[in-house]
Design a protein around this motif. Structure first.
Motif, short mmCIF file in Angstrom:
data_model
loop_
_atom_site.label_atom_id
_atom_site.label_comp_id
_atom_site.label_asym_id
_atom_site.label_seq_id
_atom_site.Cartn_x
_atom_site.Cartn_y
_atom_site.Cartn_z
N MET A 60 0.68 -1.18 -0.02
CA MET A 60 0.09 0.03 0.01
C MET A 60 1.05 1.28 0.00
O MET A 60 0.50 2.22 -0.61
N GLN A 61 1.87 1.29 0.59
CA GLN A 61 2.95 2.41 0.86
C GLN A 61 3.55 2.61 -0.59
O GLN A 61 3.67 3.83 -0.94
N ALA A 62 3.85 1.52 -1.18
CA ALA A 62 4.74 1.53 -2.49
C ALA A 62 3.48 2.30 -3.51
O ALA A 62 3.93 3.26 -4.30
N LEU A 63 2.35 2.07 -3.42
CA LEU A 63 1.07 2.69 -4.04
C LEU A 63 0.97 3.98 -3.90
O LEU A 63 1.09 4.88 -4.87
N VAL A 64 1.02 4.51 -2.65
CA VAL A 64 0.87 5.56 -2.21
C VAL A 64 2.04 6.70 -2.72
O VAL A 64 2.15 7.83 -3.26
N ASP A 65 3.42 6.13 -2.48
CA ASP A 65 4.64 6.88 -2.96
C ASP A 65 4.73 7.00 -4.33
O ASP A 65 5.32 7.92 -4.71
N GLY A 66 4.02 6.03 -5.09
CA GLY A 66 4.40 5.97 -6.56
C GLY A 66 3.31 6.70 -7.19
O GLY A 66 3.23 7.13 -8.61
N TYR A 67 2.28 7.15 -6.50
CA TYR A 67 1.00 7.78 -7.09
C TYR A 67 1.58 9.38 -7.56
O TYR A 67 2.17 10.14 -7.21
N GLN A 68 1.12 9.54 -9.12
CA GLN A 68 1.26 10.62 -9.67
C GLN A 68 -0.10 11.05 -10.21
O GLN A 68 -0.53 10.29 -10.93
N CYS A 69 -0.66 12.37 -10.09
CA CYS A 69 -1.82 12.71 -10.57
C CYS A 69 -1.32 13.06 -12.07
O CYS A 69 -0.58 14.29 -12.15
N GLU A 70 -1.75 12.57 -13.07
CA GLU A 70 -1.57 12.95 -14.32
C GLU A 70 -1.99 14.11 -14.85
O GLU A 70 -1.23 14.89 -15.45
N TRP A 71 -3.05 14.64 -14.23
CA TRP A 71 -3.54 15.85 -14.51
C TRP A 71 -2.74 17.08 -14.00
O TRP A 71 -2.47 18.04 -14.78
N ALA A 72 -2.26 16.78 -12.85
CA ALA A 72 -1.51 17.94 -11.98
C ALA A 72 -0.05 17.99 -13.06
O ALA A 72 0.40 19.12 -13.26
N ALA A 73 0.39 16.74 -13.42
CA ALA A 73 1.78 16.94 -14.23
C ALA A 73 1.54 17.64 -15.53
O ALA A 73 2.29 18.33 -15.99
N VAL A 74 0.23 17.61 -16.00
CA VAL A 74 -0.09 18.54 -17.24
C VAL A 74 -0.11 19.95 -17.04
O VAL A 74 0.29 20.83 -17.76
N VAL A 75 -0.74 20.15 -15.60
CA VAL A 75 -0.89 21.71 -15.43
C VAL A 75 0.44 22.33 -15.40
O VAL A 75 0.70 23.49 -15.43
N LYS A 76 1.60 21.35 -14.69
CA LYS A 76 2.74 21.96 -14.52
C LYS A 76 3.93 21.98 -15.52
O LYS A 76 4.66 22.53 -15.40
N ASP A 77 3.40 21.17 -16.60
CA ASP A 77 4.31 21.32 -17.70
C ASP A 77 3.84 21.96 -18.82
O ASP A 77 2.88 21.61 -19.54
N PRO A 78 4.35 23.08 -19.15
CA PRO A 78 4.06 23.95 -20.50
C PRO A 78 3.76 23.15 -21.90
O PRO A 78 2.89 23.44 -22.32
N ALA A 79 4.70 22.31 -21.82
CA ALA A 79 4.84 21.39 -23.25
C ALA A 79 3.61 20.51 -23.26
O ALA A 79 2.70 20.24 -24.38
N LYS A 80 3.25 19.85 -22.09
CA LYS A 80 2.19 19.08 -22.13
C LYS A 80 0.87 19.91 -22.06
O LYS A 80 -0.35 19.43 -23.00
#
Ligand code: FES
Length: 245
Positions: free
Chosen positions: A32-52
């Motif tokens: 469970m901890q590995a899942l929590v640690d590895g979780y990335q919000c794909e939408w947040a990654a797009v919002v932070k990356d101008p190219a995406k």
């Protein structure tokens, strides 16, 4: 239901999870901890990356909003309205489409309009552009990346969606399938391949270096030719007749 079929029932489950009767709780916690640690919000990654983020612009040739999208308020926020329920409509038969009188088009002056960088148009995908207030779609198709340009409005429900369609080919004919109800159109001629709805307007397109150019009449004339309404869809291959460029 699964609990009723579990041997030992709720008491067995309590033993495993609370009393660690199988000795697996530490491993479950780790997973469970590995899942929590590895979780990335794909939408947040797009919002932070101008190219995406650039991939989510409504139009490749401006930062304009797509005003054809209907918004509704919900819990103090706005979101796109749900698609309307599909109402059965009588299909337009292929012979009827073929027999439909072709509108007389005025002879129009056209010019090559720079609409996007080639790299803005994804391989085997499309982007929307606008010329004045008329929306068009530019596609890059197949292994050789052949370019095509059509109206962006699907003649079926008149939504501005074709730039997000799925590309493929039908016996060698390059085609786009509308992302909504999957009606397919030839990218070359604009004809609906099943003959169910009127054809798309198509436009000549070429590149100059990394720029994509579409041959278009002036915006005012294009609106007459291809308004954001049912009359946008007429006979196949009825693009503006060119007299000069
Ligand atoms: S909106 Fe129905 S097929 Fe395009």
């Amino acid at each position: 239901m699964w609990l009723g079929q579990l041997e030992g029932g709720l008491e067995h489950l309590r033993d495993v999870l609370v009393r660690d009767s199988l000795g697996i709780c530490a491993e479950l916690e780790q997973q469970m901890q590995a899942l929590v640690d590895g979780y990335q919000c794909e939408w947040a990654a797009v919002v932070k990356d101008p190219a995406k983020r650039a991939r989510f612009r409504a139009f490749a040739n401006s930062d304009r909003r797509d005003d054809s999208i209907e918004w509704v308020s919900e819990r103090g926020q706005s979101r796109p309205a749900d698609w309307p329920r599909l109402v059965a409509t009588s299909p337009v038969s292929a012979p009827a489409v073929a027999a439909a009188p072709r509108r007389h088009l005025p002879v129009l002056q056209t010019r090559w309009v720079d609409v996007a960088r080639l790299s803005d148009v994804p391989l085997d995908g499309g982007v929307a552009i606008h010329h004045g207030d008329v929306q068009l779609a530019v596609f890059r198709h197949g292994a050789d990346g052949a370019l095509y340009a059509t109206q962006n409005m699907c003649p079926h429900k008149h939504d501005m969606v074709l730039s997000r369609g799925l590309l493929g080919d039908a016996s060698g004919e390059p085609k786009v399938a509308c992302p909504q109800h999957k009606k397919t159109f030839s990218l070359r001629t604009g004809a609906c391949l099943a003959g169910e709805v009127p054809a798309l307007r198509t436009f000549p397109v070429r590149t100059e270096g990394d720029r994509v150019l579409v041959e278009l009449p002036p915006a005012e004339a294009l609106r007459e030719l291809c308004p954001s309404s049912a009359s946008c869809a007429t006979g196949a291959g009825d693009a503006a007749e060119k007299v000069a460029s």
